[in-house]
Design an enzyme around this catalytic site. Structure first.
Site, short mmCIF file in Angstrom:
data_model
loop_
_atom_site.label_atom_id
_atom_site.label_comp_id
_atom_site.label_asym_id
_atom_site.label_seq_id
_atom_site.Cartn_x
_atom_site.Cartn_y
_atom_site.Cartn_z
CG ASP A 62 -1.83 -1.24 1.32
OD1 ASP A 62 -2.11 -1.84 0.33
OD2 ASP A 62 -1.92 -1.69 2.36
CD GLU A 245 -8.51 -4.06 -1.72
OE1 GLU A 245 -9.58 -4.31 -0.76
OE2 GLU A 245 -7.57 -4.69 -1.85
#
Length: 380
Positions: A62, A245
């Site tokens: 991430d 997402e």
């Protein structure tokens, strides 16, 4: 054969065969040419040679980066904390400094995911997801925000609480499961975009969608959410769990794109999709304002599970770079690393990410980075 020097080292005016003279002349020319090219010193880099780096550039997942005042600030989670690092280089993250730890109790005491660092009006804000119970099932994830008390990105930070991500803003208790929230400014208005569930459930085997809501300021959502994307395309479905997402905003002049992750993050099929705003004046809060396409970036037989990206300009502002994570193997799981590569633009103005570059293949460093000194470990 006579020599040019006697055993005492004194010169003698003796003749040298023509063949040996030719060899001496050839060696002289080679040394002279090498000297001109800077090759007489093996540690001297030929100016025509490019400085390169190889992926991966770090362990983790991430990845988030933001540039301000000539520095790149990286933000990530480790355990139950959030760190920031600073560097003048995209390829070097610098020392990771923990700027916030979860409280001992409350809605955000565990499972810190995918923090992002943003700057608004003289303050820094960190958006993150967390839950009240450690480990799986991850059914209590909500989105929160931290605000710096000064212009120092290393804090200190104040916890400004949970952001509202539901369908009835008059009832704060009706907040819904939400992760990967990112702010989005457009046409003088501020919005939040995130990944969420339609309803809270007792299993994390639940489809995820993309939502948008209006913000009155960087720490306040001021409207009910609107769903703008669901995992419905053929390239978004077919695995263990359908999801959208990790939405990230990418702008190109008067165009705006949401680049998001789809398929399962723990599988090699993880990939990137795209939503494009139909018109610069279109209302982002209307689902019909967005056009979906994809996949716009996906794995190969050498690179697995590419996703959850962020974007940056090179130090001189001339190049666009994609920061993303990949799986380390084809086996299911969340063992991942962080990678970096340049991207271009298609004739219609949309991004062209190409294909992921295999690990170990040299890439030219971002433009403007080649002459920067080695990074200091001092974050201040």
């Amino acid at each position: 054969m006579k020599t040019a020097f006697d055993i005492t080292g004194s010169k003698k005016m003796t003749s040298i065969p023509t063949g040996i003279m030719a060899i001496f002349y050839l060696l002289f020319c080679m040394c002279f040419t090498a000297g001109l090219n800077g090759c007489s010193d093996p540690n001297t880099l030929n100016e025509s040679e490019e400085k390169t780096f190889v992926n991966p550039i770090a362990d983790g997942a991430d990845p988030w980066v933001i540039e301000k005042d000539g520095y790149y600030y990286y933000c990530g989670s480790k355990g139950n904390g959030i760190y920031i690092s600073r560097s003048k280089k995209l390829t070097e993250h610098g020392e990771r400094i923990t700027v916030w730890q979860t409280p001992d109790e409350g809605w955000n005491q565990s499972n810190v995911w995918a923090p992002e660092l943003h700057y608004f009006n003289g303050r820094w804000y960190i958006y993150y997801a967390a839950g009240e119970k450690p480990g799986s099932p991850f059914i209590s994830q909500r989105s929160g925000v931290l605000e710096s008390t000064s212009e120092d990105p290393f804090g200190p930070y104040e916890d400004k609480g949970m952001l509202y991500t539901g369908d009835n803003i008059k009832d704060p208790a009706s907040v819904k499961w939400a992760i990967d929230l990112t702010p989005f400014g457009w046409n003088g208005k501020l919005y939040a975009i995130w990944s969420g569930w339609e309803e809270n459930r007792d299993t994390d085997r639940t489809p995820q969608h993309l939502y948008i809501a209006a913000m009155s300021d960087p720490k306040t959502i001021s409207s009910n959410r609107v769903k703008i994307s669901s995992p419905e395309a053929s390239w978004e479905t077919g695995g263990e769990l359908d999801l959208n997402e990790g939405p990230q905003i990418l702008k190109n002049q008067d165009q705006v794109f949401i680049i998001y992750s789809t398929r399962e993050s723990w599988l090699k099929e993880y990939r990137l999709g795209q939503l494009a705003l139909n018109d610069p004046g279109a209302d982002p809060m209307q689902p019909e304002s967005w056009k979906k396409s994809g996949p716009v970036f996906q794995g190969t037989d050498q690179v697995y599970g590419v996703g959850h990206c962020s974007f940056a300009k090179s130090p001189d502002g001339k190049e666009d770079w994609l920061l993303y994570h990949t799986k380390k193997s084809t086996e299911p799981g969340w063992d991942r690393d962080i990678r970096l590569q340049p991207f271009g633009w298609k004739p219609d103005g949309s991004p062209d990410f190409g294909t992921p570059v295999p690990a170990g293949k040299p890439l030219k460093v971002p433009s403007g980075e080649e002459n920067l000194p080695e990074e200091s470990q001092d974050h201040g």
